[in-house]
Design an enzyme around this catalytic site. Structure first.
Site, PDB file in Angstrom:
ATOM      1  N   HIS A   1     -11.455  -5.024   8.963  1.00 11.88           N
ATOM      2  CA  HIS A   1     -12.047  -4.878   7.638  1.00 11.88           C
ATOM      3  C   HIS A   1     -13.476  -4.147   7.669  1.00 11.88           C
ATOM      4  CE1 HIS A   1      -9.070  -8.108   6.974  1.00 11.88           C
ATOM      5  NE2 HIS A   1      -9.392  -7.697   5.427  1.00 11.88           N
TER       6      HIS A   1
ATOM      7  N   GLU B   1       0.936  -1.181   0.065  1.00 14.25           N
ATOM      8  CA  GLU B   1      -0.197   0.015  -0.149  1.00 14.25           C
ATOM      9  C   GLU B   1       0.771   1.415   0.024  1.00 14.25           C
ATOM     10  OE1 GLU B   1      -0.697  -2.383   1.846  1.00 14.25           O
ATOM     11  OE2 GLU B   1      -2.959  -3.368   0.953  1.00 14.25           O
TER      12      GLU B   1
END
Lengths: 338, 341
Positions: B144, B75
């Site tokens: 999440h 990322e």
């Protein structure tokens, strides 16, 4: 494994003969500009004239000069928080740089960035960076853009030995390798991550070994020898430009001043002997001695470079000191585009 | 829904038809890519697989591997790639899959993308779009499911949008890509399959402009993202009791259109702010403080906030349901506000 370039001075001297006198003078001039810019900035800091932090590059000039002499104006670089040397060598104006150190509105960042954020996009200088290692993926992005647009410019990312312990370096190296982008990774290994010696922050002797983990070739060069750095840079840059993908150069070098400022030696993290040993291999002395010995340049020519640069530096400092401060009414300028 | 009227206003010749949130996003992105050759998409599983939420379906077929790039799971390098490419004149769309993953690359978002223009004295723009899926409700648990808009809205230089339905998913995405600033598009996972009328042609929804999703005179409910739908449902319920709720969808939480809120509050004199994110330090606190500052004399009750409790998002469906605010809690909140004189 890294290819060990010879660091023997005889061999480099031979190489210097092969380079044109113009290249040697170019390397020398870039180094002198950095040296004087930095030593004068150090004096200004000591005199209490500059706000903020100052991370001086003195001692490492051969790396910036050697690499930048291999680049075109449209090639991009990302730098470190020790970024003045890269900016000077890439051709960023000395006036704008000093004005930025002074926090003046005429500065490279309009007084909003300071020493750690000097940039000049017209010169392909995508900024010094206050975050260790953060410039690595940004250079990967710049290289991506070049290829996307069908241009043949390359991107060079400079980082220190300490930065190779941070995730952004590893992610950026792998990303550049897997996307096969024209990026040259230049590790300026000055042996210290701030005040921590390399032996205490990694078990490797050569940072270049890390390139192998990403399928990237690497080379180790004497970072005090501008000619050796330049030779490696030309090879890496041409390789990247012609579609050969990324490569890493590890330049073994040394910073003569402290991590920050001029004398912040509260803790004896390195010995006087060690500093003296490296100073004996001053990169500017090295190229001057060799140039005079092999007839590339006369002492008078070299002295002339120093004098011209001194004058230019003095003029740039005067410009900065005479420049206005930013208007506080413009505090919110450039937070957003449009 | 009021979106049909607005859609027709934006695109008078549109043939509005129902489209799901995820397909509306996909369509807006594809149209923005057709509109500007400098737009490309990079992310994990975005090209070959089409994205784990099918957000990028069929884009590889049309735009090819030059403009649809599958990256390693990295990322920081992914956002950095976007920053560098944006600084060099491209308009990258980088996808972070789950919003929770921004912790991995927060430096590139907060210190690089958001600050580059400012620190460089304005000499460079960073027209970067970051897409990501936020929100609880899928049993995806604590790593999440988060709504972290407050982290991002706190950072000068970033813009943050939270589409509340398919129509806004398309329009805000198009505007984010066209914007010259880094914009984070927070798509809501629970809304992905929800549908509403969406014009076929490309359109942008202005960033920083709130939308009054329902007009009413008794309480102003300011709802973020998925909470807009819950607030509208609560409003239907309260209407049966003779209470008229005004529902404001900020759409963009940075910059935040506070004027629309102030105007509403001065009429209704009561306000409730609702978001999925944890209440403590959430945007509800900011909105409440600003309303107090601008319209204190008009308030008949303290501004009420409804958000998640101070806990990570739980896994067990019974706990998760209790965690996320819903229409019942919003309706109860409105009733509480009305009970005060």
């Amino acid at each position: 494994m890294a290819q060990r370039a010879s660091t023997a001075s005889e061999e480099s001297a031979q190489v210097s003969k092969d380079l044109s006198a113009q290249v040697i003078k170019d390397l020398h001039e870039r180094m002198v500009r950095i040296r004087l810019f930095e030593t004068e900035a150090g004096k200004l800091m000591e005199a209490g004239k500059l706000p903020g932090f100052l991370h001086l590059y003195v001692g490492q000039e051969a790396v910036a000069a050697g690499v930048m002499a291999a680049l075109r104006d449209d090639d991009q670089i990302t730098s470190t928080h020790r970024g003045h040397g890269h900016a000077v060598a890439k051709g960023v104006g000395l006036r704008e740089m000093y004005a930025e150190l002074y926090g003046r509105v005429t500065g490279a960042c309009l007084g909003r960035g300071g020493s750690m954020h000097i940039n000049d996009v017209t010169r392909g200088m995508l900024g010094a960076n206050g975050i260790v290692g953060a410039g690595v993926p940004i250079a990967v992005g710049a290289a991506f853009a070049a290829r996307y647009k069908g241009e043949d410019s390359v991107a060079v990312t400079f980082f220190g030995d300490g930065a190779t312990n941070i995730g952004a370096f590893h992610e950026g190296a792998n990303m550049a390798a897997i996307l096969d982008l024209p990026v040259v990774f230049v590790c300026e290994n000055n042996g210290y991550a701030e005040f921590t010696p390399q032996s205490k922050h990694m078990l490797l002797t050569d940072v270049a070994d890390r390139a192998a983990a990403y399928g990237m070739p690497s080379v180790i060069v004497d970072g005090m020898d501008a000619v050796a750095v330049h030779r490696a840079a030309v090879e890496a840059v041409e390789r990247a430009r012609s579609g050969g993908g990324p490569m890493m150069i590890e330049a073994k070098t040394y910073r003569f001043f402290d991590h920050q400022g001029v004398k912040g030696l509260r803790h004896p993290y390195r010995s006087d002997d060690e500093v003296a040993e490296w100073k004996a291999r001053d990169p500017i002395d090295l190229i001057e001695t060799r140039a005079v010995a092999d007839g590339t340049a006369t002492r008078a020519e070299l002295d002339d470079t120093w004098q011209r640069t001194r004058d230019e530096i003095a003029e740039a400092i005067a410009y900065a000191e005479a420049s206005p401060l930013p208007d506080t009414a413009d505090l919110l300028l450039n937070v957003y585009s449009g | 829904m009021t979106t049909l009227t607005e859609a027709q206003a934006v695109a008078p010749n549109s043939t509005a038809r129902k489209l799901s949130y995820v397909k509306a996003f996909n369509e807006g992105l594809a149209q923005a890519m057709r509109e500007d050759e400098n737009v490309f998409v990079a992310g994990e599983d975005v090209a070959g697989y089409g994205g784990v939420f099918r957000m990028f379906d069929n884009l590889l077929d049309e735009f090819g591997p030059r403009r649809m790039i599958d990256t390693p799971i990295s990322e920081a390098a992914l956002v950095g790639l976007g920053v560098g490419a944006a600084a060099r004149g491209l308009r990258p769309v980088v996808d972070l899959m789950f919003m929770d993953f921004i912790g991995v690359c927060l430096d590139q978002i907060v210190n690089q993308a958001a600050k580059m223009k400012y620190m460089f004295g304005g000499s460079v723009s960073v027209p970067l779009t970051i897409t990501t899926a936020s929100g609880a409700g899928l049993g995806a648990a604590a790593q999440h499911s988060q709504s972290l808009e407050a982290w991002l809205a706190h950072v000068p230089g970033l813009k943050v949008v939270m589409p509340s339905d398919a129509y806004t998913a398309k329009g805000l995405t198009v505007s984010a890509i066209r914007d010259d600033n880094p914009v984070v598009v927070m798509l809501n996972k629970v809304l992905l399959g929800s549908s509403c009328e969406v014009p076929e042609e490309i359109y942008g929804i202005p960033l920083g402009q709130a939308h009054t999703a329902r007009h009413g005179s008794d309480v102003t409910v300011i709802a973020l993202g998925r909470m807009v739908g819950e607030a509208l449902a609560a409003a239907d319920e309260l209407a049966a009791e003779g209470v008229e709720i005004e529902v404001i969808d900020p759409r963009t939480v940075q910059p935040l259109d506070t004027e629309t809120m102030f105007t509403s509050v001065r009429r209704t004199n009561r306000v409730l702010v609702v978001h999925e994110a944890v209440t403590f330090g959430g945007l509800g606190a900011e909105i409440a403080a600003q309303i107090q500052d601008a319209a204190f004399d008009y308030l008949d009750a303290p501004v009420l906030r409804i958000g998640a409790p101070f806990s990570p998002v739980p896994f067990s469906p019974v706990l998760e349901k209790a965690y996320v605010p819903d229409r019942d809690r919003i309706a109860q909140g409105c009733r509480r506000l009305l009970e005060r004189s």
